[in-house]
Design a protein around this motif. Sequence first.
Motif, PDB file in Angstrom:
ATOM      1  N   THR A 214     -18.174   0.542  31.938  1.00 14.79           N
ATOM      2  CA  THR A 214     -16.830   0.452  31.204  1.00 14.79           C
ATOM      3  C   THR A 214     -16.920   1.852  30.573  1.00 14.79           C
ATOM      4  OG1 THR A 214     -17.483  -1.891  30.627  1.00 14.79           O
ATOM      5  CG2 THR A 214     -16.089  -0.869  29.300  1.00 14.79           C
TER       6      THR A 214
ATOM      7  N   LYS B 119      -8.516   4.122  31.493  1.00 19.61           N
ATOM      8  CA  LYS B 119      -8.234   3.991  30.183  1.00 19.61           C
ATOM      9  C   LYS B 119      -9.523   3.483  29.689  1.00 19.61           C
ATOM     10  CE  LYS B 119      -3.644   2.046  30.928  1.00 19.61           C
ATOM     11  NZ  LYS B 119      -2.704   0.914  30.650  1.00 19.61           N
TER      12      LYS B 119
ATOM     13  N   SER C 227     -11.563  -0.102  30.270  1.00 20.54           N
ATOM     14  CA  SER C 227     -11.371  -0.284  31.567  1.00 20.54           C
ATOM     15  C   SER C 227     -12.892  -0.471  32.169  1.00 20.54           C
ATOM     16  CB  SER C 227     -10.641   0.655  32.395  1.00 20.54           C
ATOM     17  OG  SER C 227     -10.984   1.910  32.357  1.00 20.54           O
TER      18      SER C 227
END
Length: 88
Positions: free
Chosen positions: A11, A34, A37
């Motif tokens: 992540t 992003k 994500s």
Amino acid sequence: MSSPMSYFKITLIRSAIGMTKRQNAIIASLGLRKRMSIVYHPVSADIAGKIMKVKEMLAVSECDAPETKQEVHLRKKPATGFVVEGRV
């Protein structure tokens, strides 16, 4: 029978803005775009090396199988209805 495969759940916690071009390239090669994500990669030495290069920007855990988009959606979905917490 083959042994069960494990995966890295990666992540992106911090934004890549202000990082070096090399760090941005590593994040892009991991498939992250992003903040918050999540991507899944099989456990391997080359992926572990990439993670170590940008470890302060990532949250990494090991899991048995990657989640599908539907499973992630159901996990994040709030419970229906409402809960009475106390009387006023």
